[in-house]
Design a protein around this motif. Structure first.
Motif, PDB file in Angstrom:
ATOM      1  N   UNK A   1       0.610  11.691 -14.657  1.00  0.00           N
ATOM      2  CA  UNK A   1       1.218  11.451 -13.348  1.00  0.00           C
ATOM      3  C   UNK A   1       2.330  10.423 -13.508  1.00  0.00           C
ATOM      4  N   UNK A   2       3.496  10.700 -12.919  1.00  0.00           N
ATOM      5  CA  UNK A   2       4.624   9.770 -12.930  1.00  0.00           C
ATOM      6  C   UNK A   2       4.946   9.365 -11.494  1.00  0.00           C
ATOM      7  N   UNK A   3       5.069   8.066 -11.250  1.00  0.00           N
ATOM      8  CA  UNK A   3       5.367   7.545  -9.913  1.00  0.00           C
ATOM      9  C   UNK A   3       6.645   6.718  -9.979  1.00  0.00           C
ATOM     10  N   UNK A   4       7.647   7.097  -9.184  1.00  0.00           N
ATOM     11  CA  UNK A   4       8.919   6.368  -9.167  1.00  0.00           C
ATOM     12  C   UNK A   4       9.047   5.590  -7.857  1.00  0.00           C
ATOM     13  N   UNK A   5       8.654   4.322  -7.869  1.00  0.00           N
ATOM     14  CA  UNK A   5       8.697   3.434  -6.700  1.00  0.00           C
ATOM     15  C   UNK A   5       8.163   4.124  -5.441  1.00  0.00           C
ATOM     16  N   UNK A   6       6.938   4.663  -5.489  1.00  0.00           N
ATOM     17  CA  UNK A   6       6.457   5.483  -4.373  1.00  0.00           C
ATOM     18  C   UNK A   6       6.149   4.716  -3.097  1.00  0.00           C
ATOM     19  N   UNK A   7       6.031   3.397  -3.161  1.00  0.00           N
ATOM     20  CA  UNK A   7       5.627   2.638  -1.973  1.00  0.00           C
ATOM     21  C   UNK A   7       6.772   1.845  -1.351  1.00  0.00           C
ATOM     22  N   UNK A   8       7.961   1.953  -1.905  1.00  0.00           N
ATOM     23  CA  UNK A   8       9.057   1.079  -1.466  1.00  0.00           C
ATOM     24  C   UNK A   8       9.527   1.365  -0.045  1.00  0.00           C
ATOM     25  N   UNK A   9       9.242   2.552   0.481  1.00  0.00           N
ATOM     26  CA  UNK A   9       9.667   2.876   1.845  1.00  0.00           C
ATOM     27  C   UNK A   9       8.616   2.537   2.901  1.00  0.00           C
ATOM     28  N   UNK A  10       7.483   1.980   2.479  1.00  0.00           N
ATOM     29  CA  UNK A  10       6.405   1.677   3.410  1.00  0.00           C
ATOM     30  C   UNK A  10       6.479   0.218   3.862  1.00  0.00           C
ATOM     31  N   UNK A  11       5.900  -0.067   5.039  1.00  0.00           N
ATOM     32  CA  UNK A  11       5.872  -1.462   5.486  1.00  0.00           C
ATOM     33  C   UNK A  11       4.865  -2.249   4.662  1.00  0.00           C
ATOM     34  N   UNK A  12       4.913  -3.574   4.776  1.00  0.00           N
ATOM     35  CA  UNK A  12       4.152  -4.455   3.886  1.00  0.00           C
ATOM     36  C   UNK A  12       2.649  -4.192   3.953  1.00  0.00           C
ATOM     37  N   UNK A  13       2.096  -4.036   5.154  1.00  0.00           N
ATOM     38  CA  UNK A  13       0.653  -3.826   5.298  1.00  0.00           C
ATOM     39  C   UNK A  13       0.229  -2.514   4.660  1.00  0.00           C
ATOM     40  N   UNK A  14       1.027  -1.468   4.882  1.00  0.00           N
ATOM     41  CA  UNK A  14       0.688  -0.158   4.328  1.00  0.00           C
ATOM     42  C   UNK A  14       0.843  -0.141   2.804  1.00  0.00           C
ATOM     43  N   UNK A  15       1.792  -0.908   2.271  1.00  0.00           N
ATOM     44  CA  UNK A  15       1.943  -0.998   0.818  1.00  0.00           C
ATOM     45  C   UNK A  15       0.686  -1.558   0.173  1.00  0.00           C
ATOM     46  N   UNK A  16       0.123  -2.587   0.801  1.00  0.00           N
ATOM     47  CA  UNK A  16      -1.110  -3.183   0.272  1.00  0.00           C
ATOM     48  C   UNK A  16      -2.230  -2.154   0.268  1.00  0.00           C
TER      49      UNK A  16
END
Length: 367
Positions: free
Chosen positions: A156-171
């Protein structure tokens, strides 16, 4: 098995720009490896070469011992999750997840089984009939991950998959992806510029700068034994403080002088610092390794408070000696005001020192 090996991998673009320069990285089977570094350091280019989306200029890429340099992306048995999710807006969640399998002419019953199983794992079963526009950012991210899961890839390769989410959802998503890695028992390579993501998710971190691999190791090893000033400053939040100090010898002790303070080096560091007597070095100390003192005592540093950041569980203090800034992380029951004089004692056994010219660590790691 899904071992990935990058052997002296280099990527040179037109004009001679070396986006990745002689990268040597080994991702063991079932490891969660995070490539981290500032924007433009070459981490996403490295991931795209593993995926086959970028040609390799020099070096060798192996997956399970087989060279993949010239193998088309569709034949590498990898799945990639992108920053922007890359979902088809006119298709339902089910259709998005099933699309790749239909292209490969997987039997309908098998597609149905895989999609429903992935949806169960990701808790998106009730969204299978919806279009992407009806989903939140976190739900779309789960769909993108689900589309990867149904392929049963080796890697599995992930390229910055959480960068578009807000801070709480990133956690929340960090925890979910870590849990997913354990449940799937899969090999994962993850790219981010966020060192907190790297520290909390990775089995192994690869720190990159200007296309070059700086250091590879477990999160705690890199935190405790950075190989150079860049890694020391990049890993940890708030970042490590760096004060320019002069090394002086006093009897059998090594003293570090800044002008406004003079502190004693830890005994375990003396033999390494002695060759720098009379020279300046970078003295690195993390904000959490500065202990507040109510008065000036031996080995304390006198500072002025310039900014107070109360964060609930702790306080971040922005401070300055007579000439240099630093940050301390302390407990919330202490009361500080801007302009106050304060005293902090560094935990000298935790201190790191770096050569002023090369910026390499002066004290070697225990490896």
């Amino acid at each position: 098995m899904a071992k990935v090996e990058l052997k002296s991998i280099t990527k040179v673009y037109d004009g001679g720009v070396r986006a990745v320069d002689n990268a040597n990285i080994v991702v063991e089977d079932k490891e969660f490896v995070v490539l981290v570094g500032p924007s433009g350091c070459g981490k996403s280019t490295t991931l795209r070469m593993v995926a086959g989306l970028e040609d390799i200029t020099e070096g060798e890429l192996l997956i399970d011992g087989e060279q993949m340099n010239d193998v088309p992306p569709k034949d590498r048995n990898i799945a990639m999750v992108f920053q922007n999710y890359a979902l088809y807006p006119h298709m339902s969640v089910y259709e998005n997840m099933a699309f790749g399998l239909r292209i490969k002419k997987v039997p309908k019953a098998e597609i149905d089984k895989r999609v429903n199983e992935a949806a169960r794992i990701l808790d998106i079963e009730k969204f299978l009939d919806r279009k992407p526009k009806a989903l939140s950012g976190g739900q779309r991210q789960r769909v993108a991950v689900g589309r990867a899961i149904v392929r049963n890839p080796k890697v599995f390769l992930f390229d910055e998959p959480l960068s578009n989410l807000d801070a709480k959802l990133r956690v929340q998503m960090r925890a979910e992806l870590s849990d997913l890695h354990l449940r799937l028992n899969a090999t994962m390579i993850y790219v981010t510029h966020d060192q907190v993501e790297a520290m909390t998710m990775a089995n192994k971190i690869v720190v990159m700068k200007d296309g070059k691999v700086q250091q590879i190791g477990s999160p705690l090893f890199l935190y405790n034994y950075p190989i150079n000033k860049f890694v020391a400053g990049f890993i940890g939040s708030p970042p490590m403080n760096f004060l320019t100090v002069k090394v002086q010898e006093d009897a059998n002790s090594i003293m570090l002088s800044e002008g406004s303070f003079k502190i004693k080096a830890d005994n375990s560091h003396v033999e390494f610092l002695r060759k720098y007597v009379g020279k300046e070095v970078f003295f690195g100390i993390r904000p959490e390794d500065l202990t507040y003192s109510e008065s000036s005592v031996n080995n304390s540093i006198t500072v002025k408070v310039t900014v107070v950041e109360p964060l609930g569980a702790d306080i971040h203090l922005w401070l300055t000696t007579e000439t240099q800034p630093l940050v301390a992380r302390t407990e919330p029951h202490h009361i500080f005001k801007v302009g106050d004089t304060a005293y902090f004692i560094p935990r000298m056994e935790k201190a790191r020192f770096f050569d002023k010219e090369t910026e390499l660590a002066i004290i070697p790691s225990p490896e």
